[in-house]
Design a protein around this motif. Structure first.
Motif, short mmCIF file in Angstrom:
data_model
loop_
_atom_site.label_atom_id
_atom_site.label_comp_id
_atom_site.label_asym_id
_atom_site.label_seq_id
_atom_site.Cartn_x
_atom_site.Cartn_y
_atom_site.Cartn_z
N ALA A 162 50.76 14.09 84.74
CA ALA A 162 51.15 13.07 85.72
C ALA A 162 51.87 11.94 85.00
O ALA A 162 51.32 10.86 84.79
CB ALA A 162 49.91 12.56 86.46
N LYS A 163 53.12 12.21 84.61
CA LYS A 163 53.85 11.26 83.77
C LYS A 163 54.04 9.92 84.45
O LYS A 163 53.90 8.87 83.82
CB LYS A 163 55.20 11.86 83.38
N ASP A 164 54.35 9.93 85.75
CA ASP A 164 54.60 8.66 86.45
C ASP A 164 53.33 7.81 86.51
O ASP A 164 53.38 6.59 86.32
CB ASP A 164 55.13 8.92 87.86
N ARG A 168 52.64 6.39 83.04
CA ARG A 168 53.51 5.26 82.73
C ARG A 168 53.11 4.00 83.49
O ARG A 168 53.13 2.90 82.93
CB ARG A 168 54.96 5.62 83.08
N ALA A 169 52.74 4.16 84.75
CA ALA A 169 52.35 3.00 85.56
C ALA A 169 51.09 2.35 85.00
O ALA A 169 50.98 1.11 84.93
CB ALA A 169 52.14 3.42 87.01
N ARG A 170 50.12 3.17 84.59
CA ARG A 170 48.87 2.64 84.04
C ARG A 170 49.13 1.94 82.71
O ARG A 170 48.61 0.85 82.46
CB ARG A 170 47.88 3.80 83.86
N LEU A 223 65.95 5.52 70.57
CA LEU A 223 66.20 5.91 71.96
C LEU A 223 64.87 6.18 72.66
O LEU A 223 64.03 6.91 72.14
CB LEU A 223 67.04 7.19 72.03
N VAL A 224 64.69 5.58 73.84
CA VAL A 224 63.50 5.89 74.65
C VAL A 224 63.94 6.01 76.11
O VAL A 224 64.97 5.49 76.51
CB VAL A 224 62.40 4.81 74.53
N ASP A 225 63.14 6.71 76.90
CA ASP A 225 63.36 6.72 78.34
C ASP A 225 63.17 5.30 78.87
O ASP A 225 62.19 4.63 78.49
CB ASP A 225 62.39 7.67 79.04
N ALA A 250 46.15 11.06 77.14
CA ALA A 250 45.57 11.94 78.16
C ALA A 250 46.26 11.70 79.51
O ALA A 250 46.45 10.57 79.94
CB ALA A 250 44.07 11.67 78.28
N GLY A 251 46.60 12.77 80.17
CA GLY A 251 47.19 12.67 81.50
C GLY A 251 48.71 12.60 81.53
O GLY A 251 49.32 12.76 82.59
N ARG A 252 49.34 12.37 80.36
CA ARG A 252 50.79 12.20 80.39
C ARG A 252 51.51 13.48 80.78
O ARG A 252 52.48 13.46 81.54
CB ARG A 252 51.31 11.71 79.03
#
Length: 343
Positions: free
Chosen positions: A286-288, A291-293, A104-106, A281-283
């Motif tokens: 700033a999760k969004d 994820r975008a990067r 299961l993952v988001d 780092a950064g998750r």
């Protein structure tokens, strides 16, 4: 619950590879915003080799299911997920949990795998490809005509890094044992035998003015040589502490020592930079954006594969139930590329 059974590998504690446990259970059901991935390929990364020893600096408490990343087909989606996702092949970076038949993952963490790329090929490029791409292009910011040094150039990350660098018009010097030198030359790398004594002297002979970047997964006291090999304006990217893999004692201490050195070097007025690369780092903040990067960078890596800039380095493919053999093989230091686990 699905009538189909699920299989996963459990790491019960600090054990030898034979101490890994196979557990059978029900297939999980995705909740809101989640997808269920039917795993087609996962792999053995250096992280799991450290986790087995209790040495990965932020691993969860035992017991847990290891597996840093995976590739598979979306089997089911929870509420609020794009209904077109089921049936598509995706890759996901999970840190733990990938050594399982169903994961299961988001949905936001599932990155589409382009058509024409096999599951095992794609798996060699998830954690390794993102790590290589970000270190090369986001940290060191290499440019055509520069010279870099890659330690462990035949390894999982190293083998991707040298190919991405070569495609960017960068000259690559790579350390490896002699048996891997012909394969490295075929990738455009100038090989150096790390077992034959004074590596730094031989690198200086190849790059008298120093190198523009060093990528060092070894850590330990040798990191000082990596720093000294930099040309003015050069960048050291440290991304591990393989030298201390088998040491007893604190799992945080080797990383803290590296961070201390990096901080100190960056305070000195010497026109060189050092980074300790942390993929996560950064998750938390700033999760969004994280994820975008990650999605953008993995998409770039898959595009490089399709262009032929990268040849996937698959060391071996073994079924999940033979995970002990896979882990021993990955830890042996005798293979080039990544050991892949399949359902």
């Amino acid at each position: 619950m699905n009538t189909e059974g699920a299989v996963e590998v459990v790491l019960p504690g600090q054990v030898e590879p034979d101490g890994l446990q196979i557990r059978h259970g029900a297939v999980p059901v995705p909740g809101p915003g989640q997808v269920l991935i039917r795993m087609e390929a996962t792999g053995v990364s250096f992280a799991e080799q450290q986790m087995r020893r209790g040495k990965y600096y932020d691993q969860p408490p035992f017991p847990f299911v290891p597996g840093y990343d995976l590739v598979g087909t979306v089997a089911a989606a929870g509420d609020g997920v794009d209904p077109r996702l089921p049936g598509t092949r995706v890759a996901a970076l999970v840190k733990v949990g990938g050594w399982a038949s169903h994961v299961l993952v988001d949905a936001a963490d599932a990155v589409p795998v382009p058509d024409g790329i096999g599951a095992a090929e794609a798996e060699t490029l998830v954690v390794n490809g993102i790590t290589a791409w970000q270190m090369l292009h986001r940290k060191a910011r290499v440019r055509t005509g520069q010279t870099i040094l890659v330690l462990g150039a035949n390894g999982g990350v190293g083998s991707v890094l040298v190919q991405l660098a070569h495609a960017a018009g960068v000259r690559v010097i790579g350390t490896a044992s002699v048996r891997h030198h012909d394969a490295l030359r075929a990738l455009g790398v100038t090989p150096v035998d790390y077992r034959a004594g004074d590596v730094a002297a031989r690198v200086r002979a190849l790059a008298p003015g120093g190198v523009d970047a060093v990528f060092d997964h070894v850590g330990g006291s040798g990191i000082v040589d990596s720093w000294r090999l930099l040309a003015p304006g050069g960048t050291l990217v440290s991304y591990g502490s393989a030298a201390t893999r088998d040491d007893s004692g604190s799992k945080q201490l080797p990383v803290l020592k590296l961070l201390g050195r990096v901080w100190l070097w960056n305070t000195l007025p010497n026109r060189r930079r050092a980074y300790f690369f942390n993929l996560w780092a950064g998750r938390a903040l700033a999760k969004d954006r994280f994820r975008a990067r990650l999605r953008a960078d993995l998409t770039e890596v898959f595009a490089a594969l399709r262009r032929g800039d990268i040849t996937p380095q698959i060391a071996a493919e073994l079924p999940l139930t033979r995970v002990a053999d896979a882990l021993r093989l990955a830890e042996s230091g005798t293979v080039a590329g990544k050991v892949i686990l399949t359902p």
